[in-house]
Scaffold this active site. Structure first.
Site, short mmCIF file in Angstrom:
data_model
loop_
_atom_site.label_atom_id
_atom_site.label_comp_id
_atom_site.label_asym_id
_atom_site.label_seq_id
_atom_site.Cartn_x
_atom_site.Cartn_y
_atom_site.Cartn_z
NE ARG A 524 -2.04 -0.74 3.62
CZ ARG A 524 -2.48 -0.05 4.66
NH1 ARG A 524 -3.70 0.44 4.66
NH2 ARG A 524 -1.71 0.14 5.69
CB SER A 585 6.57 -6.32 7.57
OG SER A 585 5.82 -5.14 7.62
CG ASP A 639 4.69 -5.63 10.31
OD1 ASP A 639 5.75 -5.91 10.89
OD2 ASP A 639 3.92 -6.49 9.84
MG MG Z 1 -0.04 -6.48 8.22
#
Ligand code: MG
Ligand code: ADP
Length: 894
Positions: A524, A585, A639
């Site tokens: 995103r 992440s 994250d």
């Molecule tokens: Mg996630």
């Protein structure tokens, strides 16, 4: 007068609807723990949790205690769908007076009958009984049953009054008497009421019989209820047969308005006035009496037998059910009716005969109608509690009224259709009453016990004890210390990576930021606006094609820049250069807030040329290649950190971040003095634990089951991320699938047949666990899932599937809690506190959407770290918000 009498015996449809409603209310009352003791409809649990499935096999002995006889029966089942059970039986008359004598004598007599029967009978060899001969005991009295083979007699009835039995376990009494006969290979396995036996004999191919109605001297019904609704029994999964004991319905007055003067007279003359009101309207013991009282009243009103002597009618019991049934079953002409009445000592005219027949029809028709009301209450209750739009069910029928009254079935069917149009009941005659059914109950009980042992053997290794979890906690703590140590870090399985984030937000952060979120299910790009009013944002999801995930690093980062440019275009942000926070992440060796070397890819990424490189630099180089100059990367973060920061914006106590989604990971605020891998001793720094790799050094091997090993071996990183592979969304469904395959192979599920679909890797998604474990009403959804996998599942399969899912998700939650316990305990010790209050920001679809995961984590954590008071906050879009907040802190410092 005759019309008035007939009208009073005919109950209008609206009244039947109301009665059905009352019956349903009383059923709920009987099932609820709180109201059970006052309930008129007793709803007694029977501990019979399944119906026959046709695989039952072996010899089964049955003893049935009847009115004045003992019936012994040997049933042999061949595991062939119960198509052709072999049966041998013998009936013994009970000696005079034994039913009022000593209890011990009664049971001794029963045992003698068993002994004599066995001596005369050869038991076929079925090679599945292992030397034992299981016995089912049909004991038609009201008992408080606490197990299938444990039942305390509450009270005698039907003329029995043996001493020393009330309050005792009758199974135990029978077993002792049998042992005295030196028949210790005979084991009393099940005790049941005759109604249950009836239900068990009516099971046909395909659909089991789940209701039985016995319309006899008394009247009763039993049905398969959802076990969790039977609050008076411990069992919560699957179903349990409930003996309604509906004869007492109406004892609280709800039937008073339909009681005719004749019913009142019958009640007053009975040995228990005011009790068993429903039974007194429908039981064959009373129907003759109702007719008799109606005729007496009508004679007094000069509507029948005018001028003739009716002394014969004055005697209690003169008019039996047999008389009544003979009268109404004579459709053609009155000669038979006349004869019957004359034999009774009456002198009827032609008109009297007709009227007597009308009265008999009305009384018996009413009894059938009231049975239909009871049945429809059961049907609608089952339909509602199973969350079905239509219920299709088989109903077993037995009893004198059903057998003797030609229109019984038609009325039962017709009226219950009117009252419960949503239900489709198929009425079936009981085959050989309760005896064969008792053998079935016994057989089913043994089948279930064997199934239980086999299931426990498979699932046992996945069930963790408190001690197991404490050990995991201790190991995690040990690995954390090693990860933090300057010299031990390189070989620790928990990397404990410094993040260069040293403060959680204080709420004064302001500005507009770009954010990237890579490493979750979606990639995103976001723009985040942080102001006094709070945080707002806009975002766009972009797909990273599998080929790009596994291609070259350059192609991956070029693709990312393309997405950013597309986003800036769409958001009209081309002219601004906003500070950018990058939620990335994957495990990184961070050297500064905006400098992070990728240690290894996880979660399916393998893009080449990235490991060991500075990810921020890779992004900047791609921007240059794409001639995109308006990019200012100020921070890279994991994250977990984003999640902690975004929750920290609202709650200053939030100093831990946790992810349980595709993967699992955690971060927390550690004291700088403990972080051996970064210079400096002042303050704190957020540590990205990368706990998914916990156990990669083998320290968790003892927890790995055969299922976990198979799942691990089929991943792209075998032997890696061992802790994660026990916990996170990417793997739980696959673990369940492996268990299902083994259980099917062991013939414990799906009749031993695994569909080709079930053999497809990753076809069982982790979100299925959420659906399946959703409490109570999910059976329909379970069926949908199983159908999609081409599996032909019985109800029992669904229940077992749920147990498998629960076991796997519980273990995952407990392990996650053990990891967290190590973290919070370390924080508490770091700060020298007796009690630590701290919050955890959590993200991840598994944690958020699974119906039990979060509760299980929290409950286990309380057990493992009682000195820590931990609250959990779900993070809303932590990666985006968190990236912006880290960027805000960074650009404020710059
Ligand atoms: Mg996630
Ligand atoms: P990520 O961790 O990749 O950022 P999520 O937090 O959305 O993404 O987690 C995705 C994982 O959640 C998937 O692996 C999937 O198996 C699991 N998942 C998706 N829906 C559900 C659900 N309803 N219940 C439990 N797990 C789910």
């Amino acid at each position: 007068q005759i019309q008035r009498a007939l009208r009073s015996l005919c109950i209008p449809l609206e009244r039947l609807h109301i009665m059905k409603g009352h019956m349903m209310q009383d059923m709920c009352k009987g099932l609820s723990r709180q109201t059970h003791s006052q309930a008129k409809v007793r709803m007694l649990p029977t501990y019979i949790c399944s119906t026959p499935n046709g695989t039952e096999k072996g010899n089964f002995l049955v003893v049935e205690l009847c009115q004045n006889q003992i019936r012994t029966l040997l049933v042999t089942l061949y595991g062939d769908g119960n198509m052709s059970p072999q049966m041998v039986y013998k009936i013994f008359d009970m000696p005079e007076g034994i039913v009022q004598g000593e209890g011990e004598a009664l049971f001794d007599f029963i045992a003698q009958c068993v002994s004599q029967f066995l001596a005369e009978t050869t038991t076929p060899d079925t090679s599945s009984s292992e030397g034992h001969l299981p016995l089912g005991f049909v004991f038609p009295f009201t008992c408080r049953q606490t197990q299938l083979d444990k039942a305390e007699l509450l009270s005698w009835s039907k003329g029995f009054s043996c001493t020393g039995v009330v309050g005792k376990d009758v199974v135990q009494m029978l077993q002792s008497a049998i042992n005295k006969q030196e028949l210790s290979h005979v084991k009393v396995v099940a005790l049941m009421n005759d109604t249950v036996g009836t239900m068990m004999t009516c099971c046909t191919e395909g659909r089991p019989c789940e209701i039985a109605v016995v319309a006899d001297k008394g009247s009763n019904c039993c049905f398969m209820a959802e076990a969790y609704l039977v609050e008076t029994a411990e069992e919560t999964s699957g179903r349990m047969c409930v003996n309604t004991e509906w004869g007492c319905f109406g004892d609280d007055g709800t039937l008073d308005d339909i009681f005719t003067p004749y019913d009142k007279s019958v009640d007053e003359e009975s040995c228990n006035p005011g009790e068993k009101r429903f039974e007194k309207l429908v039981g064959t013991l009373y129907l003759g009496e109702i007719v008799r009282h109606a005729l007496i009243a009508l004679t007094a009103e000069k509507a029948v037998f005018t001028g003739s002597d009716i002394a014969a009618l004055k005697e209690k019991g003169a008019f039996t059910i047999q008389h009544v049934l003979n009268i109404i079953n004579n459709e053609d002409g009155m000669t038979d009716v006349k004869r019957i009445l004359e034999v009774l000592g009456l002198q009827p005219t032609e008109r009297d005969c007709g009227r007597v027949q009308q009265i008999c029809r009305a009384v018996v028709g009413r009894a059938a109608t009231l049975h239909a009301v009871g049945l429809s209450a059961i049907l609608s209750y089952m339909c509602q509690t199973r969350d079905l739009e239509t219920l299709m069910v088989n109903v077993g029928l037995d009893g004198e009224l059903y057998k003797g009254y030609g229109r019984f079935e038609e009325i039962l069917q017709g009226v219950s259709r009117l009252l419960s149009p949503e239900c489709l009941a198929t009425l079936l005659p009981s085959k050989d009453g309760s005896g064969r059914g008792a053998a079935m109950v016994t057989a089913v009980a043994l089948r279930l016990a064997a199934l239980r042992r086999a299931v426990d053997e498979v699932l046992g290794p996945l069930r963790l004890t408190h001690a197991d979890l404490e050990k995991v906690q201790a190991l995690m703590r040990q690995e954390m210390e090693r990860g933090l140590g300057k010299h031990t870090n390189a070989t620790a399985s928990v990397r404990m990576l410094p993040t260069y984030v040293s403060h959680t937000p204080d709420g004064t952060e302001r500005g507009d930021f770009l954010a990237l979120d890579l490493g979750g299910t979606n990639f995103r790009v976001l723009v985040v606006h942080v102001s006094q009013e709070g945080i707002s944002m806009a975002s766009e999801i972009y797909v990273i094609p599998a080929a790009v995930m596994r291609g070259t690093g350059e192609a991956l980062f070029d693709h990312i820049i393309d997405c950013i440019m597309d986003f800036q275009m769409k958001q009209n942000l081309m002219t601004q250069t906003l500070p950018l926070g990058f939620t990335f992440s994957f495990p990184c060796q961070q050297v500064g807030l905006d400098k992070a070397l990728l240690l290894t890819w996880t979660k399916g990424f393998t893009a080449s040329g990235c490991v060991g490189q500075d990810v921020v630099q890779l992004l900047r180089e791609a921007a240059q290649r794409k001639q995109h100059s308006g990019l200012r990367v100020v921070a890279l973060l994991n994250d977990t950190v984003g999640t902690m920061m975004s929750c920290g914006y609202d709650d200053p106590k939030c100093e831990i971040g946790l992810i349980v989604g595709t993967g699992t990971n955690a971060c927390y605020m550690e004291e700088m003095r403990n972080v051996g891998t970064v210079e400096g001793d002042q303050g704190r720094m957020c540590i990205n634990m990368e706990w998914g790799a916990f156990g990669d050094n083998g320290c968790l091997d003892h927890l790995f089951t055969q299922f976990d090993r198979v799942v691990d071996e089929s991943t792209i990183n075998p032997g890696k991320q061992r802790f994660e592979k026990l916990i996170s969304g990417m793997y739980l469904g696959e673990i369940v699938r492996q268990i299902l395959l083994v259980m099917t192979e062991k013939q414990l599920l799906f009749q031993g047949k695994a569909s080709p679909k079930l053999q497809t890797r990753n076809i069982f998604q982790t979100k299925f666990l959420s659906t399946i474990e959703f409490n109570g009403l999910a059976l329909r959804q379970i069926r949908t899932i199983l159908n999609e996998l081409d599996l032909d599942a019985s109800f029992e399969d669904s229940v077992l599937l749920r147990e498998v899912c629960q076991t796997v998700s519980l273990r995952a939650a407990q392990l996650c809690a053990a990891g967290l316990a190590a973290v919070v305990e370390k924080m508490r010790e770091n700060r020298g506190l007796d009690q630590l209050a701290v919050s955890v920001g959590v993200d991840g679809t598994l944690y958020k959407l699974h119906p039990r995961f979060s509760t299980n984590v929290q409950k286990t954590l309380k057990d493992l770290a009682p000195k820590c008071d931990v609250s959990f906050h779900l993070s809303e879009d932590g990666s985006g918000k968190g990236a912006a907040l880290v960027a805000a802190v960074a650009s404020r410092a710059a």
